[in-house]
Design a protein around this motif. Structure first.
Motif, PDB file in Angstrom:
ATOM      1  N   ARG A   1      42.928  39.342  39.849  1.00  0.00           N
ATOM      2  CA  ARG A   1      43.791  39.382  41.035  1.00  0.00           C
ATOM      3  C   ARG A   1      44.848  38.285  40.959  1.00  0.00           C
ATOM      4  O   ARG A   1      44.765  37.389  40.148  1.00  0.00           O
ATOM      5  N   THR A   2      45.818  38.362  41.860  1.00  0.00           N
ATOM      6  CA  THR A   2      46.868  37.350  41.949  1.00  0.00           C
ATOM      7  C   THR A   2      46.606  36.457  43.152  1.00  0.00           C
ATOM      8  O   THR A   2      45.772  36.764  44.000  1.00  0.00           O
ATOM      9  N   MET A   3      47.334  35.354  43.200  1.00  0.00           N
ATOM     10  CA  MET A   3      47.242  34.416  44.316  1.00  0.00           C
ATOM     11  C   MET A   3      48.665  34.063  44.737  1.00  0.00           C
ATOM     12  O   MET A   3      49.525  33.859  43.882  1.00  0.00           O
TER      13      MET A   3
ATOM     14  N   VAL B   1      55.759  34.924  46.492  1.00  0.00           N
ATOM     15  CA  VAL B   1      55.544  34.877  45.044  1.00  0.00           C
ATOM     16  C   VAL B   1      54.048  34.930  44.771  1.00  0.00           C
ATOM     17  O   VAL B   1      53.269  34.170  45.350  1.00  0.00           O
ATOM     18  N   GLU B   2      53.668  35.836  43.903  1.00  0.00           N
ATOM     19  CA  GLU B   2      52.277  35.985  43.479  1.00  0.00           C
ATOM     20  C   GLU B   2      52.151  35.429  42.067  1.00  0.00           C
ATOM     21  O   GLU B   2      53.042  35.612  41.236  1.00  0.00           O
ATOM     22  N   ILE B   3      51.028  34.790  41.798  1.00  0.00           N
ATOM     23  CA  ILE B   3      50.793  34.180  40.484  1.00  0.00           C
ATOM     24  C   ILE B   3      49.484  34.716  39.931  1.00  0.00           C
ATOM     25  O   ILE B   3      48.517  34.892  40.675  1.00  0.00           O
TER      26      ILE B   3
ATOM     27  N   LEU C   1      41.948  27.579  39.120  1.00  0.00           N
ATOM     28  CA  LEU C   1      41.993  28.341  40.368  1.00  0.00           C
ATOM     29  C   LEU C   1      42.374  29.793  40.098  1.00  0.00           C
ATOM     30  O   LEU C   1      41.763  30.717  40.648  1.00  0.00           O
ATOM     31  N   LEU C   2      43.367  30.004  39.258  1.00  0.00           N
ATOM     32  CA  LEU C   2      43.790  31.364  38.943  1.00  0.00           C
ATOM     33  C   LEU C   2      42.716  32.114  38.160  1.00  0.00           C
ATOM     34  O   LEU C   2      42.555  33.326  38.317  1.00  0.00           O
ATOM     35  N   GLN C   3      41.965  31.395  37.343  1.00  0.00           N
ATOM     36  CA  GLN C   3      40.859  32.006  36.601  1.00  0.00           C
ATOM     37  C   GLN C   3      39.826  32.569  37.579  1.00  0.00           C
ATOM     38  O   GLN C   3      39.283  33.648  37.367  1.00  0.00           O
ATOM     39  N   MET C   4      39.558  31.827  38.655  1.00  0.00           N
ATOM     40  CA  MET C   4      38.582  32.280  39.647  1.00  0.00           C
ATOM     41  C   MET C   4      39.039  33.579  40.310  1.00  0.00           C
ATOM     42  O   MET C   4      38.217  34.381  40.723  1.00  0.00           O
ATOM     43  N   TYR C   5      40.331  33.788  40.424  1.00  0.00           N
ATOM     44  CA  TYR C   5      40.883  34.983  41.068  1.00  0.00           C
ATOM     45  C   TYR C   5      41.138  36.133  40.095  1.00  0.00           C
ATOM     46  O   TYR C   5      41.368  37.262  40.519  1.00  0.00           O
TER      47      TYR C   5
END
Length: 165
Positions: free
Chosen positions: A63-65, A106-108, A56-60
């Motif tokens: 950017r952060t999520m 919190v951003e990841i 999921l983080l790779q898709m963003y």
């Protein structure tokens, strides 16, 4: 000739309902497919949920999520997302930060190491999925996907927007 009544004799399964039979077949299928998944992720010292977070983080990326958004997009509900993120952060696969204007948010983001790990796993994951379901035709895949969506639709809630993404 003596007839045996041992438990090893093959007996047809009796189900209380078609719903029970369907559910038990779904559960057994999940168990069979999960063996391959567990074997693969163990090699990379990841859980399937951790892999899901990294994807999921790779898709963003770059950017952060926000953690709330991440929780809504996870395939499986995870009761302790914070601890899972702690483990990923300890391995330098993700990084967390707080917004200066709202310290509660919190951003990841995935790190370069996280992206590198996913790249390293890419072929093995594709092969695992081929082993799990590669024997089905495209038409069978489409039918299965539609049936699974239909089966879970009344049980989805607004806290999960996995299908909406």
């Amino acid at each position: 000739m003596e007839l045996s009544n041992s438990i090893t004799d093959v007996q047809p399964m009796n189900f209380d309902s078609k719903e029970q039979e369907s559910f038990l077949h779904l559960w057994r299928t999940y168990d069979c497919l999960k063996v391959l998944e567990d074997s693969l992720f163990l090699q990379f010292e990841l859980s399937p949920q951790q892999y899901n977070v990294l994807r999921l983080l790779q898709m963003y990326s770059p950017r952060t999520m926000q953690t709330m958004e991440l929780g809504r997009r996870l395939i499986s509900r995870c009761p302790d997302t914070s601890r899972m993120l702690d483990r990923l952060e300890k391995r330098l696969l993700v990084k967390r930060s707080r917004l200066p204007e709202n310290r509660r948010v919190v951003e990841i983001a995935i790190t370069k190491q996280g992206l590198a790990l996913l790249k390293k796993m890419e072929k093995a994951v594709l092969e695992m999925h081929r082993q799990q379901l590669g024997h089905l035709s495209e038409k069978e895949h489409n039918s299965l996907i539609q049936l699974l969506k239909k089966a879970r639709k009344p049980h989805e809630d607004s806290s999960c927007d996995w299908l909406e993404s």
